[in-house]
Motif scaffolding. Structure first.
Motif, mmCIF file in Angstrom:
data_model
loop_
_atom_site.group_PDB
_atom_site.id
_atom_site.type_symbol
_atom_site.label_atom_id
_atom_site.label_comp_id
_atom_site.label_asym_id
_atom_site.label_seq_id
_atom_site.Cartn_x
_atom_site.Cartn_y
_atom_site.Cartn_z
ATOM 1 N N SER A 145 51.402 28.847 16.607
ATOM 2 C CA SER A 145 50.465 28.747 17.728
ATOM 3 C C SER A 145 49.479 27.610 17.535
ATOM 4 C CB SER A 145 49.706 30.066 17.883
ATOM 5 O OG SER A 145 50.606 31.083 18.252
ATOM 6 N N VAL B 99 51.402 23.973 17.822
ATOM 7 C CA VAL B 99 51.882 23.478 19.104
ATOM 8 C C VAL B 99 50.980 22.423 19.700
ATOM 9 C CG1 VAL B 99 53.130 25.570 19.666
ATOM 10 C CG2 VAL B 99 50.740 25.347 20.371
ATOM 11 N N VAL B 100 49.751 22.321 19.256
ATOM 12 C CA VAL B 100 48.868 21.326 19.841
ATOM 13 C C VAL B 100 48.796 20.061 19.001
ATOM 14 C CG1 VAL B 100 47.454 23.069 20.957
ATOM 15 C CG2 VAL B 100 46.842 22.305 18.664
ATOM 16 N N ASP C 153 46.658 18.497 29.335
ATOM 17 C CA ASP C 153 46.142 19.858 29.200
ATOM 18 C C ASP C 153 45.248 20.268 30.359
ATOM 19 O OD1 ASP C 153 47.455 20.217 26.820
ATOM 20 O OD2 ASP C 153 45.734 19.705 25.565
ATOM 21 N N GLN D 237 49.890 24.857 33.121
ATOM 22 C CA GLN D 237 49.994 26.264 32.758
ATOM 23 C C GLN D 237 50.988 26.990 33.655
ATOM 24 O OE1 GLN D 237 48.727 27.766 29.986
ATOM 25 N NE2 GLN D 237 50.153 29.354 30.683
ATOM 26 N N LEU E 179 54.347 26.282 32.167
ATOM 27 C CA LEU E 179 54.550 27.028 30.921
ATOM 28 C C LEU E 179 54.815 28.503 31.213
ATOM 29 C CD1 LEU E 179 51.812 25.339 28.724
ATOM 30 C CD2 LEU E 179 54.288 25.153 28.399
ATOM 31 N N LYS F 295 54.091 17.726 22.840
ATOM 32 C CA LYS F 295 53.088 18.776 22.651
ATOM 33 C C LYS F 295 53.444 20.025 23.458
ATOM 34 C CE LYS F 295 49.079 18.018 24.509
ATOM 35 N NZ LYS F 295 47.721 17.472 24.745
ATOM 36 N N ASN F 296 53.872 19.822 24.707
ATOM 37 C CA ASN F 296 54.148 20.969 25.565
ATOM 38 C C ASN F 296 55.500 21.599 25.267
ATOM 39 O OD1 ASN F 296 51.659 20.863 26.943
ATOM 40 N ND2 ASN F 296 52.398 19.138 28.163
ATOM 41 N N LYS G 279 54.703 24.066 22.668
ATOM 42 C CA LYS G 279 54.154 25.291 23.255
ATOM 43 C C LYS G 279 55.285 26.172 23.798
ATOM 44 C CE LYS G 279 49.813 23.099 24.727
ATOM 45 N NZ LYS G 279 48.977 22.703 25.895
#
Length: 300
Positions: free
Chosen positions: A12, A15-16, A120, A126, A129, A169-170, A173
Motif C-alpha cells: 500500500s 504504490v505511490v 492524483d 479514483q 481505480l 504509479k496507478n 495501485k
C-alpha cells in the motif's frame, strides 16, 4: 529482483513510489515446459452484433457469443466488459461461467476501460481505480486469470514522461486489487503505448507476479512490427492476434506464421486470442482467420 515474488505487506505504501528509470529491467516470465499455444476469440470481434439494435439480423448477446464461439472449435473466449448487461447480479455471472463450461470453453481473460495517466488530484482517477477493482472482482468470480488494461492517453498539456510516470504509479495501485482478487493485470500496447518503447519503463519499474503484458499484434506504431514486439513478448501473460498490423495509416496484413514463430521462440505458453477488427463481416471472416491461425500453430 525476483519478478515472481509476491507483493509485500508494504504494498500500500509502495504504490505511490515511482522507481528510477535507471532500475534494472524485471526478469522475463519464467515458464515450465515448452511453448504451447491455444486459440481464443475476443468478444470485441463481434462488437457490431453485440451492440446492434433489437431485431438486427445476426444480433447476439454475450451468452449468444459464447454459444457461437463453441461452434468454431476455439478453446476459450475473452469476455469484454463493454458487452455485459448494463446491470447484472451474481446469478448472471454464474450463468456466464456455466455456459462457458458446458460448451467446453475456458475464459481466457477479460477487458475493461481505464485511464491511468491521470494525476492524483484528478477526481476521475479514483473512479477508474474503483471501476478496476469492481471488474477484477467480477472476473475473479468468472475464473478469468487475466484482465487487459490500458495506460490511457495523457490529458492535454501533460508531458509524455509525466504520463508514463502516472501510469506506473496507478498501475501499482491497481495491482493491490489484482492481488486481492487473484487476477493478473495485462498492460496492453494500446493508445500511446503503441510506440513500444513507452511500455518499457513500466516493465522496469513494476515487479509483481500479478503484472505482465497483454501483447496485441496489431497495435504497433512502427513499420518494423516484429522487432518491436520482440521487446515485450518475454513479459506476455496474454496474446491477441489482429489480422492487420503496423502504423494506423500504413496497416499491412499480419504475417501470422511469423508471429506464431515469434511466440514459440519466446517459449510463450497460453492463449492466442483473435480480436477481429477488419471490414469483412465477422460471421464470414472469423472462421477463415481461425483456420489460418490453427494452420500456423500446427506448422510452427
Amino acid at each position: 529482483m525476483n519478478r515472481r515474488a509476491f507483493l509485500s505487506a508494504t504494498a500500500s505504501a509502495a504504490v505511490v513510489t515511482t522507481l528510477s528509470p535507471a532500475s534494472a529491467p524485471a526478469a522475463p516470465i519464467s515458464r515450465a515446459g515448452q511453448s504451447q499455444l491455444r486459440i481464443g476469440l475476443a468478444a470485441y470481434s463481434m462488437r457490431q452484433y453485440l451492440q446492434a439494435k433489437p431485431g438486427t439480423k445476426g444480433k447476439m448477446d454475450l451468452l449468444g457469443f459464447i454459444d457461437w464461439s463453441a461452434t468454431l472449435g476455439v478453446d476459450a473466449v475473452e469476455l469484454t466488459s463493454y458487452f455485459f448487461p448494463e446491470t447484472f447480479d451474481r446469478a448472471y455471472l454464474n450463468e456466464v461461467k456455466r455456459r462457458c463450461h458446458i460448451n467446453g470453453l475456458d475464459i481466457s481473460g477479460g477487458a475493461i476501460r481505464n485511464n491511468f495517466t491521470l494525476p492524483d488530484e484528478d477526481p476521475e482517477l479514483q473512479k477508474w481505480l474503483t471501476h478496476t477493482d469492481t471488474w477484477l472482482g467480477h472476473y475473479a468470480v468468472l475464473g478469468a486469470p487475466v484482465v487487459r488494461v490500458f495506460s490511457g492517453v495523457p490529458p492535454k498539456g501533460m508531458t509524455e514522461e509525466q504520463g508514463i510516470a502516472n501510469g506506473i504509479k496507478n498501475l501499482k495501485k491497481a495491482l493491490v486489487f489484482a492481488e486481492k482478487h487473484g487476477v493478473i493485470l495485462g498492460l496492453e500496447n494500446h493508445d500511446y503505448l503503441m510506440k513500444i518503447d513507452r511500455m518499457l519503463p513500466a516493465l522496469k519499474a513494476i515487479d509483481s507476479p500479478w503484472f505482465g503484458v497483454n501483447l496485441d499484434s496489431g497495435n504497433v506504431d512502427d513499420t518494423d512490427v516484429y522487432t518491436q514486439l520482440q521487446k515485450i513478448v518475454p513479459y506476455a501473460v496474454n496474446v491477441q492476434l489482429k489480422v492487420d498490423t503496423g502504423p494506423v495509416k500504413a496497416k499491412v496484413p499480419t504475417d501470422v506464421p511469423r508471429f506464431v514463430k515469434m511466440l514459440k521462440d519466446a517459449n510463450y505458453r497460453g492463449y492466442v486470442v483473435l480480436e477481429y477488427e477488419s471490414a469483412p463481416d465477422p460471421y464470414e471472416a472469423i472462421p477463415k482467420h481461425l483456420a489460418a491461425l490453427r494452420d500456423a500453430i500446427g506448422k510452427a
